[in-house]
Design an enzyme around this catalytic site. Structure first.
Site, PDB file in Angstrom:
ATOM      1  N   TYR A 159       2.223  11.300 -11.695  1.00  0.00           N
ATOM      2  CA  TYR A 159       1.746  10.444 -10.976  1.00  0.00           C
ATOM      3  C   TYR A 159       1.158   9.055 -11.566  1.00  0.00           C
ATOM      4  O   TYR A 159       1.460   7.805 -11.060  1.00  0.00           O
ATOM      5  CB  TYR A 159       0.580  10.933  -9.934  1.00  0.00           C
ATOM      6  N   LEU A 172       0.717  -1.269  -0.002  1.00  0.00           N
ATOM      7  CA  LEU A 172      -0.107   0.188  -0.023  1.00  0.00           C
ATOM      8  C   LEU A 172       0.914   1.136  -0.054  1.00  0.00           C
ATOM      9  O   LEU A 172       0.214   2.472  -0.004  1.00  0.00           O
ATOM     10  CB  LEU A 172      -1.075  -0.059   1.332  1.00  0.00           C
ATOM     11  N   PRO A 176     -42.687  18.231  39.482  1.00  0.00           N
ATOM     12  CA  PRO A 176     -43.363  17.321  40.370  1.00  0.00           C
ATOM     13  C   PRO A 176     -45.051  18.267  40.335  1.00  0.00           C
ATOM     14  O   PRO A 176     -44.907  19.336  40.499  1.00  0.00           O
ATOM     15  CB  PRO A 176     -42.933  17.331  41.919  1.00  0.00           C
ATOM     16  N   GLY A 177     -46.056  17.342  40.180  1.00  0.00           N
ATOM     17  CA  GLY A 177     -47.334  17.805  40.202  1.00  0.00           C
ATOM     18  C   GLY A 177     -47.818  18.619  38.854  1.00  0.00           C
ATOM     19  O   GLY A 177     -49.135  18.959  38.912  1.00  0.00           O
ATOM     20  N   LYS A 193       2.402   5.163 -11.313  1.00  0.00           N
ATOM     21  CA  LYS A 193       1.534   3.895 -10.958  1.00  0.00           C
ATOM     22  C   LYS A 193       1.473   2.773 -11.801  1.00  0.00           C
ATOM     23  O   LYS A 193       1.487   1.832 -11.582  1.00  0.00           O
ATOM     24  CB  LYS A 193       0.038   4.674 -10.532  1.00  0.00           C
ATOM     25  N   ASN A 212     -11.217   7.666  -6.203  1.00  0.00           N
ATOM     26  CA  ASN A 212     -10.821   8.523  -4.927  1.00  0.00           C
ATOM     27  C   ASN A 212     -11.390   7.875  -3.674  1.00  0.00           C
ATOM     28  O   ASN A 212     -12.741   7.448  -3.561  1.00  0.00           O
ATOM     29  CB  ASN A 212     -11.733   9.953  -5.219  1.00  0.00           C
TER      30      ASN A 212
END
Length: 371
Positions: free
Chosen positions: A104, A54, A282-283, A108, A133
């Site tokens: 590039y 890789l 509460p209530g 490759k 990509n």
């Protein structure tokens, strides 16, 4: 378990691959990076029985480094395998740029040809992947992919540049890439003639990519969850979150507070309704209204409550006593006026789901006492 050599192990793809191999129980991983010596690489080539190659160069300071990193290291690796009479299968990560006539791409392509020739000479099995990509967690902004660059900048309030907005991108998600690589490791790569490929990929215009990533940032304000039923959106959203600054994982919600307690919207969706958190002192009684079409689910997670119903055309009152010690969901049917009363001594905390996000122009809410 195979003994696996991974070059470029600390890079974007390598890091994800190493993490998943460890998840799957692989223990003998020979990790080769820029800090390792050629002597170490030779030792690895004596022991391994599968190679993930890789390592490569994407953005060098000098164009000559393309050939050095993408061809030269490949040549060294294959020479060492041949020297040690190691016919381990070799997988190489190439690029769709290999089809293009740029420095590039040429480097490759040269690496690919080297590997194919090596296979002919030695009979070794090779897997050449021309990757599009890539995007996903642990990618590097301004290096690996435009997705990483956009995510990084957007998460930090840095303006992004969208040059050539109608450019079509072909994207593959890192988890799909790793899943395919592991298929190759197990002897079942996805083939297309001489090359291998990642069977899952996506196409998106650059301007649409930018808009989608910007919407993820805005979702903290709008509370709208992205459409995660769309596979690309789901994967892009996961990628975006991985780029959040470490001091920005959390965000505030608008709490509507009064003497009765509070009501806070948490999440909205265009087609799955919204989720809110209701706190009653509460209530306190909240509700006493009904809906034509809007329906809800109440889940008390703390405290003790009494949920009361009455069909608006009847006198019978139906009651459900609920508390945070026994989680149960109560459906709120249409046509029933309903209320929730805090009958305990502590705050009553209720998670509320409603089938549609609130629309002030059409609230579908009519006040009638349950009594």
């Amino acid at each position: 378990m195979k003994k696996i050599l991974i070059t470029g192990a600390s890079g974007f793809v390598g890091k994800n691959l190493v993490a998943e191999l460890k998840n799957q129980g692989y223990e003998e991983l020979f990790l080769y990076n820029r800090n390792n010596s050629i002597d170490e690489l030779e030792e690895f080539t004596k022991k391994c029985n599968f190679v993930f190659h890789l390592a490569g160069v994407n953005r060098p300071n000098d164009e000559a480094e393309f050939m050095e990193g993408n061809f030269g290291l490949t040549s060294i690796l294959l020479d060492l395998l041949k020297k040690n009479e190691n016919k381990s299968p070799v997988l190489i990560s190439s690029s769709i740029q290999a089809e293009k006539n740029n420095p590039y791409g040429k480097s490759k392509k040269a690496g690919e040809e080297l590997l194919f020739n090596y296979s002919k000479d030695t009979g070794t099995e090779v897997h050449v992947y021309r990757l599009p990509n890539l995007f996903g967690k642990w990618s590097k902004p301004n290096y690996n992919t435009v997705v990483a660059t956009y995510c990084y900048n957007i998460a930090r309030n840095v303006e992004i540049q969208v040059n050539n907005p109608e450019t079509n991108l072909t994207l593959s998600y890192i988890d799909d890439v790793i899943e395919e690589f592991i298929r190759a490791l197990n002897g079942s790569p996805t083939k297309s003639n001489d090359y291998c490929l990642v069977p899952v990929s996506y196409s998106i215009q650059l301007n649409n990519l930018a808009e989608k990533l910007l919407s993820f940032k805005e979702s903290r304000n709008s509370l709208y969850v992205p459409n995660l039923g769309d596979a690309l959106t789901k994967k892009l959203y996961s990628t975006y979150l991985s780029f959040l600054p470490k001091d920005n994982f959390s965000y505030d919600l608008k709490m509507n507070v009064d003497n009765r307690g509070s009501f806070t919207e948490f999440l909205r969706t265009p087609d799955r309704g919204q989720v809110s958190v209701n706190i009653s002192k509460p209530g306190i009684t909240k509700g006493n209204h009904w809906h034509h079409t809007k329906n809800e689910k109440f889940l008390v997670v703390s405290g003790e409550g009494l949920i009361r119903f009455r069909n608006i055309d009847e006198e019978e009152i139906i009651e459900y006593r609920v508390n945070g010690d026994k989680l149960e969901v109560v459906d709120i049917p249409t046509g029933y006026t309903h209320s929730i009363v805090n009958v305990g001594e502590t705050d009553l905390v209720t998670v509320m789901w409603v089938n549609e996000s609130f629309n002030s122009e059409k609230p579908d809410t009519y006040f009638v006492e349950v009594e």
